[in-house]
Write a protein that holds these residues in place. Structure first.
Motif, PDB file in Angstrom:
ATOM      1  N   LEU A 129       0.832  -1.201   0.000  1.00  0.00           N
ATOM      2  CA  LEU A 129       0.000   0.000   0.000  1.00  0.00           C
ATOM      3  C   LEU A 129       0.870   1.255   0.000  1.00  0.00           C
ATOM      4  CD1 LEU A 129      -2.671  -0.920   2.703  1.00  0.00           C
ATOM      5  CD2 LEU A 129      -2.855  -1.160   0.247  1.00  0.00           C
ATOM      6  N   THR A 130       0.262   2.372  -0.400  1.00  0.00           N
ATOM      7  CA  THR A 130       0.981   3.644  -0.319  1.00  0.00           C
ATOM      8  C   THR A 130       0.926   4.135   1.120  1.00  0.00           C
ATOM      9  OG1 THR A 130      -0.973   4.972  -0.688  1.00  0.00           O
ATOM     10  CG2 THR A 130       0.213   4.248  -2.638  1.00  0.00           C
ATOM     11  N   PHE A 131       1.714   5.153   1.399  1.00  0.00           N
ATOM     12  CA  PHE A 131       1.759   5.686   2.764  1.00  0.00           C
ATOM     13  C   PHE A 131       0.367   6.120   3.238  1.00  0.00           C
ATOM     14  CE2 PHE A 131       2.050   9.313   5.627  1.00  0.00           C
ATOM     15  CZ  PHE A 131       2.796   8.770   6.644  1.00  0.00           C
ATOM     16  N   SER A 132      -0.356   6.802   2.352  1.00  0.00           N
ATOM     17  CA  SER A 132      -1.680   7.305   2.739  1.00  0.00           C
ATOM     18  C   SER A 132      -2.639   6.154   3.019  1.00  0.00           C
ATOM     19  CB  SER A 132      -2.258   8.172   1.634  1.00  0.00           C
ATOM     20  OG  SER A 132      -1.446   9.277   1.439  1.00  0.00           O
ATOM     21  N   GLU A 133      -2.540   5.101   2.210  1.00  0.00           N
ATOM     22  CA  GLU A 133      -3.428   3.952   2.423  1.00  0.00           C
ATOM     23  C   GLU A 133      -3.104   3.257   3.740  1.00  0.00           C
ATOM     24  OE1 GLU A 133      -4.211   3.032  -2.300  1.00  0.00           O
ATOM     25  OE2 GLU A 133      -2.583   2.061  -1.235  1.00  0.00           O
ATOM     26  N   LYS A 134      -1.796   3.198   4.059  1.00  0.00           N
ATOM     27  CA  LYS A 134      -1.409   2.609   5.346  1.00  0.00           C
ATOM     28  C   LYS A 134      -1.996   3.405   6.489  1.00  0.00           C
ATOM     29  CE  LYS A 134       2.912   0.590   3.873  1.00  0.00           C
ATOM     30  NZ  LYS A 134       4.349   0.806   3.781  1.00  0.00           N
ATOM     31  N   ARG A 135      -1.992   4.718   6.336  1.00  0.00           N
ATOM     32  CA  ARG A 135      -2.583   5.573   7.360  1.00  0.00           C
ATOM     33  C   ARG A 135      -4.059   5.226   7.527  1.00  0.00           C
ATOM     34  NH1 ARG A 135       0.005   6.916  11.362  1.00  0.00           N
ATOM     35  NH2 ARG A 135      -0.817   8.888  12.039  1.00  0.00           N
ATOM     36  N   ARG A 136      -4.718   4.951   6.400  1.00  0.00           N
ATOM     37  CA  ARG A 136      -6.147   4.628   6.480  1.00  0.00           C
ATOM     38  C   ARG A 136      -6.361   3.288   7.185  1.00  0.00           C
ATOM     39  NH1 ARG A 136      -6.823   6.745   1.088  1.00  0.00           N
ATOM     40  NH2 ARG A 136      -7.630   4.815   0.224  1.00  0.00           N
ATOM     41  N   VAL A 137      -5.394   2.354   7.009  1.00  0.00           N
ATOM     42  CA  VAL A 137      -5.486   1.089   7.753  1.00  0.00           C
ATOM     43  C   VAL A 137      -5.410   1.381   9.252  1.00  0.00           C
ATOM     44  CG1 VAL A 137      -4.429  -1.160   8.164  1.00  0.00           C
ATOM     45  CG2 VAL A 137      -4.476  -0.223   5.863  1.00  0.00           C
ATOM     46  N   HIS A 138      -4.544   2.327   9.614  1.00  0.00           N
ATOM     47  CA  HIS A 138      -4.472   2.723  11.024  1.00  0.00           C
ATOM     48  C   HIS A 138      -5.806   3.256  11.518  1.00  0.00           C
ATOM     49  CE1 HIS A 138       0.113   3.125  10.827  1.00  0.00           C
ATOM     50  NE2 HIS A 138      -0.160   2.221  11.721  1.00  0.00           N
ATOM     51  N   ASN A 158       1.353  14.382   5.953  1.00  0.00           N
ATOM     52  CA  ASN A 158       1.882  13.806   4.695  1.00  0.00           C
ATOM     53  C   ASN A 158       0.920  12.905   3.934  1.00  0.00           C
ATOM     54  OD1 ASN A 158       4.249  15.055   5.344  1.00  0.00           O
ATOM     55  ND2 ASN A 158       5.180  13.222   6.212  1.00  0.00           N
ATOM     56  N   VAL A 159      -0.372  12.978   4.200  1.00  0.00           N
ATOM     57  CA  VAL A 159      -1.277  12.086   3.472  1.00  0.00           C
ATOM     58  C   VAL A 159      -1.905  12.818   2.289  1.00  0.00           C
ATOM     59  CG1 VAL A 159      -1.805  10.700   5.476  1.00  0.00           C
ATOM     60  CG2 VAL A 159      -3.273  12.626   4.906  1.00  0.00           C
ATOM     61  N   ASP A 160      -2.456  12.045   1.372  1.00  0.00           N
ATOM     62  CA  ASP A 160      -3.044  12.662   0.185  1.00  0.00           C
ATOM     63  C   ASP A 160      -4.439  13.220   0.487  1.00  0.00           C
ATOM     64  OD1 ASP A 160      -4.628  10.453   0.334  1.00  0.00           O
ATOM     65  OD2 ASP A 160      -3.678   9.407  -1.334  1.00  0.00           O
ATOM     66  N   ARG A 165      -9.799  13.681   3.343  1.00  0.00           N
ATOM     67  CA  ARG A 165     -11.257  13.725   3.290  1.00  0.00           C
ATOM     68  C   ARG A 165     -11.845  12.570   4.112  1.00  0.00           C
ATOM     69  NH1 ARG A 165     -12.263  14.077  -2.476  1.00  0.00           N
ATOM     70  NH2 ARG A 165     -10.895  15.872  -2.486  1.00  0.00           N
ATOM     71  N   VAL A 166     -11.198  11.403   4.000  1.00  0.00           N
ATOM     72  CA  VAL A 166     -11.656  10.246   4.793  1.00  0.00           C
ATOM     73  C   VAL A 166     -11.595  10.576   6.276  1.00  0.00           C
ATOM     74  CG1 VAL A 166     -11.019   7.917   5.525  1.00  0.00           C
ATOM     75  CG2 VAL A 166     -11.097   8.480   3.101  1.00  0.00           C
ATOM     76  N   LEU A 167     -10.498  11.192   6.688  1.00  0.00           N
ATOM     77  CA  LEU A 167     -10.331  11.518   8.104  1.00  0.00           C
ATOM     78  C   LEU A 167     -11.442  12.460   8.570  1.00  0.00           C
ATOM     79  CD1 LEU A 167      -8.523  11.261  10.650  1.00  0.00           C
ATOM     80  CD2 LEU A 167      -7.432  13.352   9.926  1.00  0.00           C
ATOM     81  N   MET A 168     -11.737  13.481   7.744  1.00  0.00           N
ATOM     82  CA  MET A 168     -12.787  14.424   8.118  1.00  0.00           C
ATOM     83  C   MET A 168     -14.128  13.708   8.262  1.00  0.00           C
ATOM     84  SD  MET A 168     -11.623  17.635   5.825  1.00  0.00           S
ATOM     85  CE  MET A 168     -12.956  18.770   6.073  1.00  0.00           C
ATOM     86  N   LYS A 169     -14.358  12.782   7.321  1.00  0.00           N
ATOM     87  CA  LYS A 169     -15.621  12.039   7.355  1.00  0.00           C
ATOM     88  C   LYS A 169     -15.687  11.159   8.615  1.00  0.00           C
ATOM     89  CE  LYS A 169     -16.865   9.051   4.160  1.00  0.00           C
ATOM     90  NZ  LYS A 169     -16.709   8.455   2.831  1.00  0.00           N
TER      91      LYS A 169
END
Lengths: 342, 235
Positions: A129-138, A158-160, A165-169
């Motif tokens: 996964l990309t860094f941002s996707e890994k963050r989403r796994v977290h 450092n996320v895309d 937007r996912v985090l805000m949601k």
């Protein structure tokens, strides 16, 4: 209902104060941002992880001191750290399944995959996964643990854009479910993205920042025509960060620089865009001990620590935080007079 | 604090999936099997040779897998996540030990089948090997707690691997160097002696002293790993 509260907690390290005693409580359904330096944040997180001992009742969950909570503490408080690791050889689904069982979670994995937009990647190994996707796994793992308060450390660093937007949601969703969110960051933007309740904690203590949502509704034409009369003198300086307006007390400002036609406020090393020109700001700030020391600089004289003479014609002012700004020759004479040197 | 089998099994399963995709670790499982195959080709082996392979499986699979499982959690910063979960340390270690235990026993069974080793009394030998596995798991836990990465773990395990695989040969030199007499009480040597006795038809009554010595080793290693754990978790 208060979930997390800090009661007169303070931290000294040798002779320096990391942060003085402060009081802060976070209600359920509330989102609170805390801007700190990395130093302060590390100490706070270590305290919240119960690695550093804190006085009894200094940090409390539901009014119960965190030392008394034992293992159940981990079911109440979920912490997302910036340096958390992942099981890189497992797929996203396997990893979430593991956390699901570990926390004995009642939440459906599919719903969380959807919320964090990882459905397409569910059978991909985490290492791919990309860094941002890994963050989403977290984020997904934290959501599975379903605590009452979420503590997020630099969650969107450092996320895309998609992940932001996912985090805000996610945060909005949590607020709807009456969970508390505590955002720890050193970046004003990332705090503003999720909340309007922002505090700053540093060696001078805890301060609330004034944030106003910019009015979106169109104003009445008639009102606009009327001359604007300010009933009381307004003593705060507005700055703009994205769509929001943040107000600063004049004494907070270190100095103001004009660059490419706009003026920028410098506060503790951070830069904020001002909505006024340098001349307007000079007029407003003069009563607060500010001084136009250069064609494109206004300085808060209270913050000046040193006047350096480079040559007979070139001077600069050094502030408390070591930043240095130029002082023009003609102004040097004026400044000396103000200091009573001549 | 209640011990939750569900969480232990969750950790066991997670580690199983993780290790099965980790070539670096799963390769070590192959080594004892390969050795067993090579020795087995020569045919007709003494108990000494058989137990060189079994001791190798114990130290290379038992101790090393346990050690690298723990070291990797620390290296990848995932151990903290586990510690912040409802799972207790005992459950975490139990899940990992269970995986190591099952793997080690399977490797030993397969090696024994390859070299066609048939003990006279399978119950006694089975108990002895299971107890020895516990000792090596304890050893692996200590090493895993003191090392910080898988790389470090695989270096640290080497002296122990040589000591416990070939250490039993030290007794052959015991006549010239009396100091080496102490090697007789090593858990690996005890296991070999026990197996030799069993081959001559000894029952439980004859070999209890060997099992007792192994149990003393297990107790020692578990106490030591508890102490190490307490020390390491403080910082």
């Amino acid at each position: 209902m208060t979930i997390l509260s800090f009661n007169n907690i303070e931290k000294h390290d040798g002779h320096t104060i990391v942060f003085p005693s402060f009081q802060l409580s976070i209600e359920s359904g509330e989102i609170v941002g805390l801007m700190t330096s990395i130093n302060v944040r590390t100490v706070l997180l270590e305290m919240l992880r119960r690695k550093i001992p804190v006085p009894d009742q200094a940090i409390a969950i539901d009014g119960k001191s965190i030392q008394q909570l034992g293992k159940s503490y981990h079911q109440r408080v979920g912490i997302l750290s910036i340096d958390d690791g992942l099981y890189e050889r497992l797929t996203v689904k396997e990893s979430l399944l593991f956390y699901h069982r570990l926390f004995d979670s009642k939440l459906p994995i599919d719903g969380i995959l959807q919320l964090t937009q990882l459905e397409a990647k569910r059978n991909v190994r985490i290492s791919k996964l990309t860094f941002s996707e890994k963050r989403r796994v977290h984020y997904a793992q934290l959501l599975l643990s379903d605590p009452d308060i979420y503590i997020l450390e630099e969650a969107d660093q450092n996320v895309d854009l998609e992940t932001k937007r996912v985090l805000m949601k996610v945060v909005q969703e949590l607020q709807k479910n009456n969970k508390a969110v505590f955002v720890l960051t050193s970046n004003m933007d990332s705090a503003l993205a999720v909340t309007n309740t922002i505090y700053r904690l540093d060696e001078h203590g805890l301060h609330k920042l004034d944030v106003m949502q910019q009015e979106m509704e169109p104003e009445d034409e008639a009102v606009e025509e009327e001359p604007i009369v300010q009933p009381v003198r307004f003593e705060k300086i507005p700055t703009k960060v994205n769509e929001k307006i943040i107000l600063f007390d004049p004494p907070e400002i270190d100095y103001i620089e004009s660059s490419e036609g706009s003026s920028q406020l410098y506060i503790k090393g951070d830069m904020y865009q001002s909505m006024f020109t340098l001349n307007e700001l000079e007029q407003r700030l003069l009563p607060y001990g500010f001084y136009r020391c250069h064609r494109s600089y206004i300085v808060n004289l209270q913050k000046v620590r040193e006047v350096i003479t480079w040559t007979r014609n070139s001077y600069s002012l050094v502030l408390h935080d070591q930043s240095s700004i130029p002082l023009s020759k003609t102004k040097m004479a004026e400044l000396k007079e103000m200091l009573g040197l001549k | 604090m209640t011990f939750s089998l569900k969480r232990t099994l969750a950790i066991f399963q997670k580690d199983y999936k993780d290790v099965s995709k980790n070539m670096y670790v799963s390769f070590t499982v192959i080594v004892p099997l390969l050795m067993a195959f090579l020795y087995g080709m020569q045919g007709d082996m003494g108990v000494d040779m058989v137990y060189t392979v079994i001791n190798m499986s114990l130290s290379l699979v038992g101790a090393y897998i346990q050690c690298s499982l723990i070291a990797e959690e620390k290296e990848k910063n995932t151990l903290r996540g586990l510690m912040l979960s409802p799972a207790s340390t005992l459950e975490i270690l139990a899940g990992k030990s269970l995986l190591t235990f099952v793997t080690t026993i399977l490797v030993i069974v397969f090696s024994a089948m390859i070299i066609d080793y048939q003990p006279e009394n399978i119950v006694i030998v089975g108990v002895a090997i299971a107890l020895s596995t516990l000792f090596y798991i304890g050893l692996g836990t200590i090493l895993g707690l003191v090392t910080k990465s898988v790389m470090e773990a695989s270096v640290v395990i080497m002296p122990f691997f040589f000591l416990f695989t070939f250490g039993s040969y030290a007794t052959l030199l015991a006549e010239r160097f009396p100091v080496l007499k102490a090697a007789e009480y090593m858990p690996n040597t005890q296991l070999i002696e026990l197996a030799k006795e069993v081959q001559t038809g000894a029952g439980f009554g004859d070999i209890w002293s060997y099992l007792a010595v192994i149990c003393v080793w297990i107790a020692a290693v578990f106490i030591l790993s508890y102490v190490t754990f307490k020390k390491r978790m403080m910082d």
